[in-house]
Design a protein around this motif. Structure first.
Motif, PDB file in Angstrom:
ATOM      1  N   ARG A   1     -21.999 -12.545 -50.376  1.00  0.00           N
ATOM      2  CA  ARG A   1     -21.812 -13.209 -49.086  1.00  0.00           C
ATOM      3  C   ARG A   1     -21.049 -14.515 -49.282  1.00  0.00           C
ATOM      4  N   ARG A   2     -20.343 -14.921 -48.221  1.00  0.00           N
ATOM      5  CA  ARG A   2     -19.528 -16.130 -48.305  1.00  0.00           C
ATOM      6  C   ARG A   2     -19.673 -16.972 -47.056  1.00  0.00           C
ATOM      7  N   GLU A   3     -19.590 -18.257 -47.223  1.00  0.00           N
ATOM      8  CA  GLU A   3     -19.518 -19.170 -46.092  1.00  0.00           C
ATOM      9  C   GLU A   3     -18.040 -19.369 -45.772  1.00  0.00           C
TER      10      GLU A   3
ATOM     11  N   ARG B   1     -10.985 -11.359 -58.175  1.00  0.00           N
ATOM     12  CA  ARG B   1     -11.817 -10.626 -57.228  1.00  0.00           C
ATOM     13  C   ARG B   1     -11.318 -10.857 -55.803  1.00  0.00           C
ATOM     14  N   ILE B   2     -11.215  -9.774 -55.044  1.00  0.00           N
ATOM     15  CA  ILE B   2     -10.875  -9.873 -53.628  1.00  0.00           C
ATOM     16  C   ILE B   2     -12.162 -10.187 -52.875  1.00  0.00           C
ATOM     17  N   ASP B   3     -12.159 -11.292 -52.142  1.00  0.00           N
ATOM     18  CA  ASP B   3     -13.383 -11.741 -51.479  1.00  0.00           C
ATOM     19  C   ASP B   3     -13.870 -10.755 -50.423  1.00  0.00           C
ATOM     20  N   LEU B   4     -12.927 -10.206 -49.645  1.00  0.00           N
ATOM     21  CA  LEU B   4     -13.257  -9.260 -48.575  1.00  0.00           C
ATOM     22  C   LEU B   4     -12.140  -8.236 -48.498  1.00  0.00           C
ATOM     23  N   LEU B   5     -12.487  -6.963 -48.605  1.00  0.00           N
ATOM     24  CA  LEU B   5     -11.501  -5.887 -48.583  1.00  0.00           C
ATOM     25  C   LEU B   5     -11.842  -4.926 -47.454  1.00  0.00           C
TER      26      LEU B   5
ATOM     27  N   LYS C   1     -16.328 -26.072 -38.583  1.00  0.00           N
ATOM     28  CA  LYS C   1     -17.657 -25.485 -38.601  1.00  0.00           C
ATOM     29  C   LYS C   1     -17.604 -24.207 -39.434  1.00  0.00           C
ATOM     30  N   TYR C   2     -18.767 -23.758 -39.883  1.00  0.00           N
ATOM     31  CA  TYR C   2     -18.797 -22.632 -40.817  1.00  0.00           C
ATOM     32  C   TYR C   2     -19.902 -21.645 -40.448  1.00  0.00           C
ATOM     33  N   ARG C   3     -19.738 -20.417 -40.905  1.00  0.00           N
ATOM     34  CA  ARG C   3     -20.777 -19.408 -40.758  1.00  0.00           C
ATOM     35  C   ARG C   3     -20.723 -18.498 -41.978  1.00  0.00           C
ATOM     36  N   THR C   4     -21.803 -17.775 -42.191  1.00  0.00           N
ATOM     37  CA  THR C   4     -21.895 -16.902 -43.360  1.00  0.00           C
ATOM     38  C   THR C   4     -21.548 -15.474 -42.975  1.00  0.00           C
ATOM     39  N   ILE C   5     -20.728 -14.832 -43.794  1.00  0.00           N
ATOM     40  CA  ILE C   5     -20.449 -13.406 -43.623  1.00  0.00           C
ATOM     41  C   ILE C   5     -21.055 -12.662 -44.812  1.00  0.00           C
ATOM     42  N   GLY C   6     -21.665 -11.532 -44.516  1.00  0.00           N
ATOM     43  CA  GLY C   6     -22.323 -10.765 -45.560  1.00  0.00           C
ATOM     44  C   GLY C   6     -23.775 -11.171 -45.727  1.00  0.00           C
ATOM     45  N   THR C   7     -24.540 -10.301 -46.377  1.00  0.00           N
ATOM     46  CA  THR C   7     -25.978 -10.540 -46.551  1.00  0.00           C
ATOM     47  C   THR C   7     -26.418 -10.611 -48.012  1.00  0.00           C
ATOM     48  N   ASN C   8     -25.702  -9.953 -48.900  1.00  0.00           N
ATOM     49  CA  ASN C   8     -26.077  -9.944 -50.313  1.00  0.00           C
ATOM     50  C   ASN C   8     -25.765 -11.298 -50.938  1.00  0.00           C
TER      51      ASN C   8
ATOM     52  N   VAL D   1     -14.221  -6.626 -56.234  1.00  0.00           N
ATOM     53  CA  VAL D   1     -14.247  -6.798 -54.784  1.00  0.00           C
ATOM     54  C   VAL D   1     -15.615  -7.348 -54.412  1.00  0.00           C
ATOM     55  N   GLY D   2     -15.648  -8.227 -53.413  1.00  0.00           N
ATOM     56  CA  GLY D   2     -16.905  -8.785 -52.939  1.00  0.00           C
ATOM     57  C   GLY D   2     -17.429  -8.041 -51.733  1.00  0.00           C
ATOM     58  N   LEU D   3     -17.061  -8.492 -50.532  1.00  0.00           N
ATOM     59  CA  LEU D   3     -17.502  -7.872 -49.286  1.00  0.00           C
ATOM     60  C   LEU D   3     -16.562  -6.759 -48.856  1.00  0.00           C
ATOM     61  N   LEU D   4     -17.104  -5.847 -48.031  1.00  0.00           N
ATOM     62  CA  LEU D   4     -16.323  -4.728 -47.507  1.00  0.00           C
ATOM     63  C   LEU D   4     -16.273  -4.792 -45.986  1.00  0.00           C
ATOM     64  N   GLY D   5     -15.154  -4.318 -45.438  1.00  0.00           N
ATOM     65  CA  GLY D   5     -15.012  -4.298 -43.995  1.00  0.00           C
ATOM     66  C   GLY D   5     -14.190  -3.115 -43.536  1.00  0.00           C
TER      67      GLY D   5
END
Length: 328
Positions: free
Chosen positions: A13-15, A129-133, A2-9, A160-164
């Motif tokens: 954002r990535r599934e 690109r780093i997907d999530l940093l 199963k999958y979910r989306t992280i991020g909003t832009n 870099v894509g998403l930040l955390g």
């Protein structure tokens, strides 16, 4: 899977799969052949979310880390894994010199370090690109604004894509997010903290948390997530290093309080009702949470991974979930 989306832009954002795989010990404690087998099976099962850090696993050989990222880079090349695999990494807690640690000699979160460390991680991982940093740990010697701007610059450049953020006081997470919003910069959208069914004591001082743990998902963080549904919690150590099921593993000392036996008793009841393992119930409880939670599991064998993968399809009833939530 199963999958979910992280991020909003829409641009970043990535599934991702609802079960993340931790690569902390890959390339050090877990040899390359075993690591590749685990990664191959995870990808075959539809897993797409792999977690590492630039300092994994410095404590194994007294170095500075990087073994995990390097192994993931080799696996990506040999397996032909493409953009469907989302790799998250962290910076800020890499020791500046061999023989030291993040407690006494962490690289920190200055703009200079953020840029240099991210570049080294991209090279080790073999990605453009780093997907999530993530900001791995706090750096109170650097102004929050500098850290926000440092991360924002990398997103603007497309490296870099998403930040955390991980292991930060929630007030500092909110301050950073507010500063980013006010400046038109991307902010933290994924929070990584230790979280499991059992609840720890939060007043026990730790090496970098003199007032008590900031690395566990406590009431303040959970209430923050309920109020901010666009955020996602990545829950590390959801299975407490095997303490739920292994006879040779003890529940960590900070979980030694009167509430633990009661929650374990309900967990055992629900597991028996479901015909599932305790580990699988814990993971299913997280995956089906009222706010977005992605359990981050480790595995030292394909068999361990298989047990975790089976939890994805385990559906708890409302009654079972209510009992697990209420036990104390």
């Amino acid at each position: 899977m199963k999958y979910r989306t992280i991020g909003t832009n829409p641009d970043t954002r990535r599934e991702v799969s609802v079960l993340a795989l931790g690569a902390m010990l890959f390339g050090s404690v877990t040899d390359e052949k075993t690591s590749f087998a685990i990664l191959d099976r995870y990808a075959e099962a539809g897993g797409t979310f792999i977690d590492t850090s630039d300092n994994y696993a410095f404590w194994v050989d007294g170095g500075q880390g990087g073994q995990s990222e390097e192994l993931l880079g080799r696996w990506r090349r040999s397996s032909g894994a493409g953009d469907e695999i989302v790799i998250a990494t962290k910076l800020g807690a890499r020791p500046l010199a061999p023989g030291t640690s993040y407690v006494d000699n962490a690289e920190g979160l200055s703009a200079k370090i953020i840029r240099e460390s991210a570049e080294r991680s991209r090279e080790r991982l073999g990605v453009d690109r780093i997907d999530l940093l993530y900001a791995h740990i706090e750096d109170r010697a650097v102004e929050v604004a500098e850290t926000v701007e440092g991360f924002g610059a990398l997103v603007a450049e497309g490296t870099v894509g998403l930040l955390g953020a991980s292991n930060h006081a929630i007030w500092r997470v909110e301050r950073a997010r507010a500063l980013a919003a006010a400046s038109g910069l991307p902010g933290y959208e994924v929070l990584q903290y230790q979280h499991s069914l059992l609840r720890p004591r939060f007043d026990v001082p730790e090496s970098i948390f003199q007032d008590g743990s900031l690395g566990h998902a406590g009431a303040e963080l959970l209430s923050y997530l309920r109020a901010e549904p666009a955020l996602t919690l990545v829950a590390y150590s959801p299975l407490l290093g095997g303490a739920y099921t292994r006879q040779d593993k003890q529940v960590p000392p900070d979980y030694d309080h009167p509430g633990t036996p009661a929650r374990l008793a309900v967990l055992r009841e629900v597991a028996k009702e479901c015909g599932a393992s305790l580990n699988q119930v814990v993971l299913a409880w997280q995956i089906g949470s009222a706010f977005p939670v992605i359990p981050l599991v480790g595995a030292s064998s394909v068999a361990q991974l298989e047990e975790s993968l089976a939890a994805v399809d385990l559906e708890l009833t409302d009654d079972q979930r209510a009992r697990l939530d209420a036990a104390h």
